[in-house]
Design a protein around this motif. Structure first.
Motif, PDB file in Angstrom:
ATOM      1  N   SER A 187       0.883  -1.323  -0.025  1.00  0.00           N
ATOM      2  CA  SER A 187       0.133   0.080  -0.062  1.00  0.00           C
ATOM      3  C   SER A 187       0.735   1.406   0.233  1.00  0.00           C
ATOM      4  O   SER A 187       0.625   2.369  -0.711  1.00  0.00           O
ATOM      5  N   ILE A 188       1.952   1.186   0.672  1.00  0.00           N
ATOM      6  CA  ILE A 188       2.761   2.305   0.902  1.00  0.00           C
ATOM      7  C   ILE A 188       3.386   2.451  -0.712  1.00  0.00           C
ATOM      8  O   ILE A 188       3.613   3.818  -0.942  1.00  0.00           O
ATOM      9  N   LYS A 189       3.919   1.503  -1.363  1.00  0.00           N
ATOM     10  CA  LYS A 189       4.521   1.849  -2.568  1.00  0.00           C
ATOM     11  C   LYS A 189       3.278   2.223  -3.592  1.00  0.00           C
ATOM     12  O   LYS A 189       3.909   3.445  -4.334  1.00  0.00           O
ATOM     13  N   PHE A 190       2.249   1.813  -3.584  1.00  0.00           N
ATOM     14  CA  PHE A 190       1.260   2.204  -4.236  1.00  0.00           C
ATOM     15  C   PHE A 190       0.733   3.615  -4.070  1.00  0.00           C
ATOM     16  O   PHE A 190       0.657   4.545  -4.892  1.00  0.00           O
ATOM     17  N   ILE A 191       0.917   4.111  -2.708  1.00  0.00           N
ATOM     18  CA  ILE A 191       0.452   5.463  -2.449  1.00  0.00           C
ATOM     19  C   ILE A 191       1.600   6.382  -2.806  1.00  0.00           C
ATOM     20  O   ILE A 191       1.098   7.443  -3.416  1.00  0.00           O
ATOM     21  N   LYS A 192       2.849   6.166  -2.788  1.00  0.00           N
ATOM     22  CA  LYS A 192       3.893   7.017  -3.255  1.00  0.00           C
ATOM     23  C   LYS A 192       3.985   7.134  -4.653  1.00  0.00           C
ATOM     24  O   LYS A 192       4.429   8.180  -5.138  1.00  0.00           O
ATOM     25  N   GLU A 193       3.395   6.173  -5.395  1.00  0.00           N
ATOM     26  CA  GLU A 193       3.205   6.356  -6.720  1.00  0.00           C
ATOM     27  C   GLU A 193       2.226   6.964  -7.487  1.00  0.00           C
ATOM     28  O   GLU A 193       2.196   7.640  -8.513  1.00  0.00           O
ATOM     29  N   HIS A 194       1.145   7.242  -6.563  1.00  0.00           N
ATOM     30  CA  HIS A 194      -0.092   7.727  -6.901  1.00  0.00           C
ATOM     31  C   HIS A 194      -0.708   8.936  -6.045  1.00  0.00           C
ATOM     32  O   HIS A 194      -1.806   9.328  -6.397  1.00  0.00           O
ATOM     33  N   PHE A 195       0.339   9.388  -5.226  1.00  0.00           N
ATOM     34  CA  PHE A 195      -0.474  10.409  -4.236  1.00  0.00           C
ATOM     35  C   PHE A 195      -0.817  11.573  -4.768  1.00  0.00           C
ATOM     36  O   PHE A 195      -1.413  12.587  -4.333  1.00  0.00           O
ATOM     37  N   LYS A 196      -0.128  11.839  -5.908  1.00  0.00           N
ATOM     38  CA  LYS A 196      -0.510  13.047  -6.985  1.00  0.00           C
ATOM     39  C   LYS A 196      -1.806  12.950  -7.748  1.00  0.00           C
ATOM     40  O   LYS A 196      -2.177  14.006  -8.061  1.00  0.00           O
ATOM     41  N   GLU A 197      -2.543  11.981  -7.474  1.00  0.00           N
ATOM     42  CA  GLU A 197      -3.593  11.804  -8.091  1.00  0.00           C
ATOM     43  C   GLU A 197      -4.927  11.680  -6.886  1.00  0.00           C
ATOM     44  O   GLU A 197      -4.715  11.758  -5.957  1.00  0.00           O
ATOM     45  N   LYS A 198      -6.111  11.593  -7.469  1.00  0.00           N
ATOM     46  CA  LYS A 198      -7.215  11.368  -6.624  1.00  0.00           C
ATOM     47  C   LYS A 198      -6.951   9.929  -6.292  1.00  0.00           C
ATOM     48  O   LYS A 198      -7.133   8.980  -6.788  1.00  0.00           O
ATOM     49  N   LEU A 199      -7.011  10.029  -4.786  1.00  0.00           N
ATOM     50  CA  LEU A 199      -6.724   8.612  -4.211  1.00  0.00           C
ATOM     51  C   LEU A 199      -7.487   8.561  -2.844  1.00  0.00           C
ATOM     52  O   LEU A 199      -7.489   9.393  -1.968  1.00  0.00           O
ATOM     53  N   THR A 200      -8.331   7.340  -2.831  1.00  0.00           N
ATOM     54  CA  THR A 200      -9.021   7.164  -1.762  1.00  0.00           C
ATOM     55  C   THR A 200      -8.527   5.823  -0.965  1.00  0.00           C
ATOM     56  O   THR A 200      -7.833   5.209  -1.367  1.00  0.00           O
TER      57      THR A 200
END
Length: 275
Positions: free
Chosen positions: A152-165
């Motif tokens: 989840s951390i890996k995914f968040i760091k890759e996509h935090f600049k997008e709309k993320l829930t």
């Protein structure tokens, strides 16, 4: 002797599966039932079932995540999924977990009986030793939850600049959102939303220091859909507006080119100078 575990959160479905399974077993065989992923792991560790029927959308921990945990100590158990979801990503994950069969609801009794017979044959051929002493429960062990936290951390760091829930991230690691939220805060020491905002504030500060973007553009670049909300979050974290921060950064750069700004977004403190 067979030990069968049925994991299903719908009472009627659970009863139906239990009846069909019991009709196919001998008196000395055992049938266990539960309704959540966490309960499934507990029972699996205690009773070492050689056959498991698992629903996907169950409470506390979803079926795929429960299977992943169970595979750590029962690698040879014959496991089949019974679910109303035909999403390819679920089936793909099931294959990686060596699931015997992926059955879609509603399933006919005759079809389920046929699969169950095949599971019994496969389990018998595997020659699994089910007399092993059950291991102690370790659901609170950090290692039990390390996989989906790291992913989840890996995914968040890759996509935090997008709309993320939270729901989006939880689905990526096949975990129930409520359970994910609880474990994330416990493991990371910060709530999911606060963690996302920390990453976004760090990125916002870098953009304010290195670009001439207006605040509204920076808010979008950082994943905020509402510039006014971005300003509120920034002020709460940094104790100043984005415009004030940019002037602050420019002043420091002009006064001493050997100094740099060290931004600590974990504390509501003014950024401090680090030489």
């Amino acid at each position: 002797m067979n030990v069968v575990l049925i994991v299903e959160d719908e009472p009627l479905e659970r009863e139906f599966l239990s009846i069909v399974v019991r009709d196919e077993l001998l008196p000395e065989d055992t049938v266990l039932t539960c309704e959540s992923g966490v309960q499934a792991i507990q029972l699996a560790k205690q009773y070492r079932p050689n056959i498991i029927i698992m629903d996907l959308m169950i409470s506390e921990l979803d079926g795929l995540s429960a299977i992943q945990e169970i595979r750590k100590f029962l690698p040879n158990s014959c496991i089949s999924i019974l679910s109303a979801y035909s999403d390819f990503s679920y089936a793909q994950k099931a294959i990686s977990l060596q699931v015997f069969e992926y059955l879609l609801k509603p399933v006919k009794p005759s079809a389920f009986k046929e699969v169950f017979h095949k599971m019994m044959e496969a389990s018998s051929n595997r020659g699994v030793n089910f007399e092993d002493k059950p291991k102690e429960l370790s659901l609170e062990n950090k290692d039990d939850r390390q996989y989906f936290i790291e992913e989840s951390i890996k995914f968040i760091k890759e996509h935090f600049k997008e709309k993320l829930t939270l729901e989006m991230v939880a689905s990526k690691v096949f975990v129930n959102p409520k359970y994910f939220s609880h474990v994330f805060k416990k493991e990371m020491g910060v709530a999911f939303t606060d963690y996302i905002n920390q990453l976004r504030m760090e990125y916002a500060c870098r953009l304010l220091e290195t670009t001439n973007y207006q605040a509204y553009r920076i808010s979008y670049e950082c994943g905020f859909s509402d510039p006014s909300y971005f300003n509120r979050v920034f002020c709460a974290k940094m104790n100043m507006t984005p415009k004030m921060y940019r002037k602050y950064a420019q002043t420091l750069k002009q006064n001493d080119s050997t100094c740099m700004i060290n931004v600590d977004v974990n504390m509501n403190n003014t950024p401090h100078l680090q030489v």
